[in-house]
Structure formats: C-alpha cells, structure tokens
Motif scaffolding. Sequence first.
Motif, PDB file in Angstrom:
ATOM      1  N   LYS A 268       0.822  -1.221   0.000  1.00  0.00           N
ATOM      2  CA  LYS A 268       0.000   0.000   0.000  1.00  0.00           C
ATOM      3  C   LYS A 268       0.855   1.271   0.000  1.00  0.00           C
ATOM      4  O   LYS A 268       0.457   2.308   0.533  1.00  0.00           O
ATOM      5  N   LYS A 269       2.037   1.174  -0.607  1.00  0.00           N
ATOM      6  CA  LYS A 269       2.905   2.341  -0.765  1.00  0.00           C
ATOM      7  C   LYS A 269       2.929   2.824  -2.215  1.00  0.00           C
ATOM      8  O   LYS A 269       3.662   3.750  -2.551  1.00  0.00           O
ATOM      9  N   GLY A 270       2.164   2.154  -3.085  1.00  0.00           N
ATOM     10  CA  GLY A 270       2.137   2.537  -4.494  1.00  0.00           C
ATOM     11  C   GLY A 270       3.173   1.834  -5.343  1.00  0.00           C
ATOM     12  O   GLY A 270       3.281   2.104  -6.548  1.00  0.00           O
ATOM     13  N   ILE A 271       3.947   0.914  -4.732  1.00  0.00           N
ATOM     14  CA  ILE A 271       5.008   0.230  -5.489  1.00  0.00           C
ATOM     15  C   ILE A 271       4.397  -0.712  -6.528  1.00  0.00           C
ATOM     16  O   ILE A 271       4.833  -0.756  -7.680  1.00  0.00           O
ATOM     17  N   GLY A 272       3.373  -1.465  -6.119  1.00  0.00           N
ATOM     18  CA  GLY A 272       2.720  -2.375  -7.053  1.00  0.00           C
ATOM     19  C   GLY A 272       2.106  -1.631  -8.221  1.00  0.00           C
ATOM     20  O   GLY A 272       2.211  -2.069  -9.378  1.00  0.00           O
ATOM     21  N   ARG A 273       1.447  -0.494  -7.933  1.00  0.00           N
ATOM     22  CA  ARG A 273       0.831   0.295  -9.000  1.00  0.00           C
ATOM     23  C   ARG A 273       1.885   0.789  -9.985  1.00  0.00           C
ATOM     24  O   ARG A 273       1.690   0.752 -11.201  1.00  0.00           O
ATOM     25  N   LEU A 274       3.024   1.225  -9.469  1.00  0.00           N
ATOM     26  CA  LEU A 274       4.098   1.726 -10.323  1.00  0.00           C
ATOM     27  C   LEU A 274       4.607   0.630 -11.264  1.00  0.00           C
ATOM     28  O   LEU A 274       4.810   0.863 -12.464  1.00  0.00           O
ATOM     29  N   MET A 275       4.782  -0.572 -10.736  1.00  0.00           N
ATOM     30  CA  MET A 275       5.269  -1.675 -11.571  1.00  0.00           C
ATOM     31  C   MET A 275       4.222  -2.083 -12.605  1.00  0.00           C
ATOM     32  O   MET A 275       4.554  -2.337 -13.778  1.00  0.00           O
ATOM     33  N   LEU A 276       2.953  -2.151 -12.195  1.00  0.00           N
ATOM     34  CA  LEU A 276       1.902  -2.551 -13.125  1.00  0.00           C
ATOM     35  C   LEU A 276       1.748  -1.541 -14.259  1.00  0.00           C
ATOM     36  O   LEU A 276       1.594  -1.918 -15.429  1.00  0.00           O
ATOM     37  N   GLN A 277       1.773  -0.271 -13.938  1.00  0.00           N
ATOM     38  CA  GLN A 277       1.653   0.744 -14.979  1.00  0.00           C
ATOM     39  C   GLN A 277       2.806   0.642 -15.979  1.00  0.00           C
ATOM     40  O   GLN A 277       2.614   0.808 -17.187  1.00  0.00           O
ATOM     41  N   THR A 278       3.990   0.344 -15.474  1.00  0.00           N
ATOM     42  CA  THR A 278       5.146   0.189 -16.360  1.00  0.00           C
ATOM     43  C   THR A 278       4.983  -1.027 -17.265  1.00  0.00           C
ATOM     44  O   THR A 278       5.266  -0.968 -18.472  1.00  0.00           O
ATOM     45  N   LEU A 279       4.507  -2.144 -16.707  1.00  0.00           N
ATOM     46  CA  LEU A 279       4.299  -3.340 -17.521  1.00  0.00           C
ATOM     47  C   LEU A 279       3.233  -3.103 -18.586  1.00  0.00           C
ATOM     48  O   LEU A 279       3.354  -3.579 -19.720  1.00  0.00           O
ATOM     49  N   LEU A 280       2.179  -2.374 -18.248  1.00  0.00           N
ATOM     50  CA  LEU A 280       1.139  -2.070 -19.230  1.00  0.00           C
ATOM     51  C   LEU A 280       1.700  -1.202 -20.358  1.00  0.00           C
ATOM     52  O   LEU A 280       1.382  -1.407 -21.536  1.00  0.00           O
ATOM     53  N   GLN A 281       2.540  -0.242 -20.017  1.00  0.00           N
ATOM     54  CA  GLN A 281       3.170   0.593 -21.044  1.00  0.00           C
ATOM     55  C   GLN A 281       4.063  -0.249 -21.953  1.00  0.00           C
ATOM     56  O   GLN A 281       4.057  -0.088 -23.179  1.00  0.00           O
ATOM     57  N   GLN A 282       4.832  -1.154 -21.348  1.00  0.00           N
ATOM     58  CA  GLN A 282       5.707  -2.016 -22.145  1.00  0.00           C
ATOM     59  C   GLN A 282       4.891  -2.929 -23.056  1.00  0.00           C
ATOM     60  O   GLN A 282       5.270  -3.169 -24.210  1.00  0.00           O
ATOM     61  N   ALA A 283       3.772  -3.437 -22.548  1.00  0.00           N
ATOM     62  CA  ALA A 283       2.930  -4.326 -23.346  1.00  0.00           C
ATOM     63  C   ALA A 283       2.378  -3.598 -24.567  1.00  0.00           C
ATOM     64  O   ALA A 283       2.360  -4.140 -25.677  1.00  0.00           O
ATOM     65  N   ARG A 284       1.935  -2.368 -24.371  1.00  0.00           N
ATOM     66  CA  ARG A 284       1.416  -1.591 -25.502  1.00  0.00           C
ATOM     67  C   ARG A 284       2.536  -1.280 -26.502  1.00  0.00           C
ATOM     68  O   ARG A 284       2.326  -1.313 -27.717  1.00  0.00           O
ATOM     69  N   ALA A 285       3.723  -0.999 -25.985  1.00  0.00           N
ATOM     70  CA  ALA A 285       4.849  -0.704 -26.869  1.00  0.00           C
ATOM     71  C   ALA A 285       5.237  -1.924 -27.700  1.00  0.00           C
ATOM     72  O   ALA A 285       5.702  -1.788 -28.836  1.00  0.00           O
TER      73      ALA A 285
END
Length: 634
Positions: free
Chosen positions: A75-92
């Motif tokens: 609940k520090k936002g670390i998971g959200r940060l990693m997930l958003q990055t993976l979603l960006q990589q997937a779209r790329a």
Amino acid sequence: MLLNQVSLRQAGASDWPAVEALLLANKLPTQGAREHLATYVLAVSNGEVVGCAGAEVYGAVALLRSVAVAPGLHKKGIGRLMLQTLLQQARARDIASLHLLTVTAPEYFAQYGFKRAKLEEAPAALKASAEFQGACPACAAFMSLTLRELPKREDGLPVAVLGAGPVGLATVAQLIERDLPFVVLEAGNGVGTHLQDYGHVRLFSPWQYNVDAGMARLLKPTGWAAPPDAELPLAAEVVERVLKPFAALPQVARALKLGARVTALSREGHDKVKSTGREQAAFVVRYVQDGREQVLRARAVIDATGTWSQPNPIGANGLPALGEAAVAGQVFYGIPDILGAQRMRYAGKRTLVVGAGHSAANALLYLAELARQAPGTRLAWAVRSPLLQRVLGGGSADALPARGELGSALQRLRDSGAMEFFSGLRITEIRREASGPLTVIGLDAQQRPVELPGIDEIICATGQRPDLNLASELRLRLDPWLESTEALGPLIDPNLHSCGTVRPHGHRELSHPEPGFYTVGVKSYGRAPTFLMATGFEQARSVVAALAGDLEAADRVELDLPETGVCSLRPADADADADAGSSACCGTPAEAPWLGEGPAPSATPVEANVAASPSGCGSRPLQEAPAPASRCCG
C-alpha cells in the motif's frame, strides 16, 4: 518509504535470488518464473529489490504474474508503479491482451481494467505456461485485459497431420470423432512406412497396446475384426491388419496425401521473429508431391513424423565416426531382415552390432540364428558401457513378458560365448582395409586404443533423433538435451527414469510457445527411448480434445504403461549406457549386473588378441547359440 525513493529497472539473471525471496514471502508460485526473468520489472530502493512483476510474452498475448512487494511495504504505491510500467511495455510491444491468474486479489487487478473470464477461453498460447500447468491453484480466478482487438482466425481451415503411422492415424481417428477437418501428409507411398522397414520384427507389446481405441471404433461398423489382445504382432501385421483398413475408410482416404514430403512449416505472413497477429495467422505447410512444391494452409499442425529416418551415428560423441560416411555401403542403420531379404548380406560374414538397446538385441539374436544355419557367420557386439541392465531387462519382473524374454535370450547368447563381446568401446573411426573388410577403431573404458580388424558388415542400432529442421521457423520450447518438448523432458529423461513409469501427460506437456503446433508420438520423446504406441494414442486423444476446446477431456489423461522391471542403474551411471539412450534409477539404487561372470569385461586393446581378451569372448561352437525369442523394436 516514499515512492520517490523507488526506482524501476529490468531484472537480470543475478536478481533471481531476490525475486525468489519476494515470491516466497508473498506465497506466490516460483515455477517458470526464472525462465522469464528478463521480462520482469523490479522496484529498487537503496540498492535493495523491494518489488517485482513479470509478463510472460506468448506471441500477441502475455501472462501477468509474480506481482509482489516486500513485506511491510504494501500500500505504498510500489505495485501500481510496476503494473503501470508493464502495461506501457505491453502496448509498446503491440501485445493484444494481458491475462492473469489470482487467488486473493481479483478486486485489486479490476482497478486496472482486468475482467473475470472463463478459464476455457484462455488463449491456447498461455496453456503451456507453468502457472496454467499447475503452479497456480485450480481455484484461481482467470482475468483478462484487452489492449487491442485481434483479427478473427479464419474458419474452415483443416488440421494438418504430418505422418500416417500408428500415432498419426490415431490422431485422424480423434479428429473424425470430433468432426474437425483435417489433411494427412505422408512422405511414403503407403501408410506405416516406418513399420514396414522393420516389418519382420515381432513387437514385444501385444495387440492390446498397438490398436488405438478410436481407430477400432471407426473400423468396427465395416465388419473389421480386432486382433486378439494377447497376441504379439509383427510390425508388418500392424500395418496390414489395422493401418491399411483404417486408411481405406472413405473419410480418411479422401484426406490422405501419399508421397507428400513436408519440407517446412511457418506462419502465414510471419517469420519466427514477428509477433503481432501471429496466433491468428494460418500455418503454412510446404510439401513436395509428384515433384511439385505445394502449400497447405492449416489452423493447427500435429507432427507425428517420428524419428526412424534419423538414426544416431556409430560415433560415440554423437557425431559420425571418422570415415563412417565413406563406408556407408557396409553399414545398416536399424534392424535388417537378416533371416529373410538380406540373408545373403550377412551369411558367412563377420558382423559387428553397435548399440545396447532392444534393436541391437534383435539384430544379435537374428545373427545367432543365421550362424546356426550358415557356417562361417560370425557376430560381434560392441557397447559403450558394460552396464547393460536396460537391454537385459527385468526378466520375469517385466510386465511385458516378451520384452523380458528378449533380454534373457540375449544374456544366454552372451553367456554361450557364441559371439565376441566388446564392452566399454567408444568408436571414433572406421577404415576400409585394402581387401575390403573394415577396421573399427576406438577407445576402451580406460582410454586405451582399440582396433577391431576384419569386420565385413556393421549394424548400427544406437537409436534415433528428431529432425528439427522441419519446424525451424516456428517458436519451439525443447528440452536442451533430449530435444523433446520442454515440459515432457523431466518425465522421460533416461538420466532420471528407467522403470518404464511415465507420469500421465497430454496436450499441456506437448505444446509449444507456437499456439496450435504439437509434436506427438515417438518424436515427442526426442532422443529418449522406450516409447510405446499406447503412449502416442493417448497423446493424440488429449491434443485433439484441446484443439476442439474440450479442456476437461484434454486434461483427463490416463497413461498406464507396463513396468520394465528394471530399476537398478544409478543416475551417476547414466552416460554409461548411451548406446541405448537410457539408464537411471527408480527406487533403491543397485549395481547393474555384468553380462556374464567374473570381472567386468572391457574392449580389447590393440596389443591384445581378440580370442584371449579379458572379456573371455572368443568364439565358441555356434551350435550353442540360442534361437531368437519374441522380438521388439526399440
């Protein structure tokens, strides 16, 4: 910890211990994670890995997994940060959809647009992953996120079945019963051509293991009579009594292309590198028939081409011995018809049999019988190891009596002294003598040079290997040394197993990262030995059920193989029995017996006389040699 104190980077091989610790701390599966570590994003704070998340990429789809944060940092936002990055990589990377399995966090992933879906609707490519093959509990929720729409797969294309042997035609039977269109491409001019090559050999497995249930069901309405379950057929009888009648059925005959040699496989419009739209692209099957190159478009490909046409060489290091190609006219790979069509080739000659499997045993017993009938016929046997438990078999403990008797007959032949025996011989070179015979050169177990002069013929029975060139443009995942499918490798590895017990396996173990491509039959085992037809029949049933979308039936795999009664080789000795491609241990380790009494025999050094060799294998009266017993084909 503040989020601005966390940075992200891609994982490297050295990060595995930290990633594994995170997964274990969060009670997440580790199976398959290390193999896909390069796709993982890591959260790092003060040089310490505090979070990880991975996306296994399978063509146009990806499996999100291993989202984990260090205890105390949730609940520090670390998971959200990693997930958003993976979603960006997937779209790329132009990934069309992301999928995941979760037990405890469906609501969390729903925040990012993931929706629950039916497990049976999962893309076929994902079903080869470790998570789908059991790493995740059966109660896990399946969720999907669509990033872009994929073009629909073209309907109406057939399944291409490569090879019209027993397993290929068993696959056809399953396709007919599932009402799936198909085309069969067979390189030979008839069905079962590999079986015909050793048609004179009596199989050690009775009819009950050699008739596919699906084929029998389709043949029954024609008045076809099933052979007696307990009888042992000749290989040629399997062709005549089962395969040919089945191939003559109208629904089979119209889809069977004989003399059609497949040369290459690919995806339409896609080389091996291109991912976008790959799963929806038709397979391209290129083949030659009547001298003309042709193309078949298919929705799936099932490779049942076998390995019989790819024999292993005589050379002990996996390569042909020096000079092996030059003396090819005096070498036979497989099991020649010694008492029939090729009798004159071996009568009155000195023949060396190389190998320690069932095929070698057959050849030796046939030669022994020929020696009884034709004076002057001599036989010699060369193996790379004196540890011959596999070929001797379990005797009366073998669940297939004919297989047990094969080994017992070979031991009686060895003990009779009616053949020369060279153990521990690793052949490195073959030379032709001026007078015509061959000299076989190698090293014994003590690395001393060995020469065997005066060899008229060589029978190479060292097993077979798969031809991997056919699918070189497809995405395969193979066991690195067996060349079987990767998931099947640990189940059949002769370095680990020798009892004949194979854990039930089906479409999941036989699949590849190339969705819709499966290898079945003996080729699925790669270089591993001891394949039985019954194994291939069950493989075919499971794979076709998966193609039909019936995952419940596809996963309900039952494989009950008869035990060999051999459980005595230590894994450390595995390489020693390389002639047969087998060894290993099940249960309590024990030393494998020698073929004979006294000290372990060895190959004859150059300076020693063959008749006085340490093995005590000089020729004795040939009338002592036992007649061949029931035979098998390894």
